[in-house]
Design a protein around this motif. Sequence first.
Motif, PDB file in Angstrom:
ATOM      1  N   VAL A  12     -28.070  51.761  -9.702  1.00  0.00           N
ATOM      2  CA  VAL A  12     -28.064  51.714  -8.230  1.00  0.00           C
ATOM      3  C   VAL A  12     -28.206  50.263  -7.794  1.00  0.00           C
ATOM      4  CG1 VAL A  12     -29.213  52.470  -6.119  1.00  0.00           C
ATOM      5  CG2 VAL A  12     -29.043  54.026  -8.081  1.00  0.00           C
ATOM      6  N   ALA A  59     -29.078  52.984  -0.623  1.00  0.00           N
ATOM      7  CA  ALA A  59     -30.293  53.436  -1.302  1.00  0.00           C
ATOM      8  C   ALA A  59     -31.504  53.516  -0.385  1.00  0.00           C
ATOM      9  CB  ALA A  59     -30.605  52.526  -2.486  1.00  0.00           C
ATOM     10  N   TYR A  84     -32.696  50.726 -11.213  1.00  0.00           N
ATOM     11  CA  TYR A  84     -32.680  50.338  -9.801  1.00  0.00           C
ATOM     12  C   TYR A  84     -32.570  48.830  -9.705  1.00  0.00           C
ATOM     13  CZ  TYR A  84     -33.442  50.413  -4.816  1.00  0.00           C
ATOM     14  OH  TYR A  84     -33.260  50.274  -3.457  1.00  0.00           O
ATOM     15  N   GLY A 113     -36.105  52.074  -3.968  1.00  0.00           N
ATOM     16  CA  GLY A 113     -36.540  52.316  -5.342  1.00  0.00           C
ATOM     17  C   GLY A 113     -37.324  53.603  -5.460  1.00  0.00           C
ATOM     18  N   VAL A 116     -34.816  56.684  -5.027  1.00  0.00           N
ATOM     19  CA  VAL A 116     -34.013  56.889  -6.237  1.00  0.00           C
ATOM     20  C   VAL A 116     -34.880  57.400  -7.381  1.00  0.00           C
ATOM     21  CG1 VAL A 116     -32.670  55.699  -8.016  1.00  0.00           C
ATOM     22  CG2 VAL A 116     -32.227  55.236  -5.581  1.00  0.00           C
ATOM     23  N   PHE A 134     -36.684  49.279 -13.412  1.00  0.00           N
ATOM     24  CA  PHE A 134     -36.599  48.555 -12.148  1.00  0.00           C
ATOM     25  C   PHE A 134     -36.372  47.068 -12.409  1.00  0.00           C
ATOM     26  CE2 PHE A 134     -39.367  52.205 -11.290  1.00  0.00           C
ATOM     27  CZ  PHE A 134     -38.809  52.724 -10.129  1.00  0.00           C
TER      28      PHE A 134
END
Length: 233
Positions: A12, A59, A84, A113, A116, A134
Amino acid sequence: MTNVNFNTALIVGAGSGLSASLARALAKEGIKVALAARSTSDLDPLAKEIGARTLACDASQHADVEKLFAELDASFGAPEVVIYNASYRTRGPLVELDPAEVEKSIAVSAYGGFLVAQQAARRMLPKRRGAILFTGASASVKGYALSAPFAMGKFALRGLAQSMARELAPQGIHVAHVVIDGGIKSARREESADKPESMLDPDAIAATYLHLMHQPRSAWAWEIELRPWVEKF
């Protein structure tokens, strides 16, 4: 030692640079890749190169994220790896910052974040298996002058990752946060000839993400910092 293998992955905040290197590295391992971004037109060459699926998603919007995962469920499969990589920054003196831009920075860098990760975890928990990674930055641990909004978003994302790791690791979900502490080399941002390897190579960063993914659960890392050898810290 358990060998950790995955079949599907979602990135993402996909684009050029790091996310493209991540996509190629995942595809090279035989993992099906889905790429999500607010606009997908720039992703077409990469998607064609590695056979990836592209999906449009903001997002920071709950409805968009729900739709993204519903589409994956229907035609791709629930992602076993979710990365992410989205962020947004605005800079300036504190007293001159536009509150709307600050809100957007926090929404994309941190709240997105959460949205998702929540959808990803809901699908991973029944199987007690998966990885959620992340992408952090220097600003995840250091608030720089004139960059308060980015620090706010990245500090929050790091806190989310740490809390998730403590909650979800005992349930089989590997959560990790990668601090990218330095500039990433690109065609538009090249290192000087007299300072070789003074910038982060996106392919080398991607290799570290894959290492995290494949760590046996007897030795999981929840956070790792990456920087060039000449970077001061």
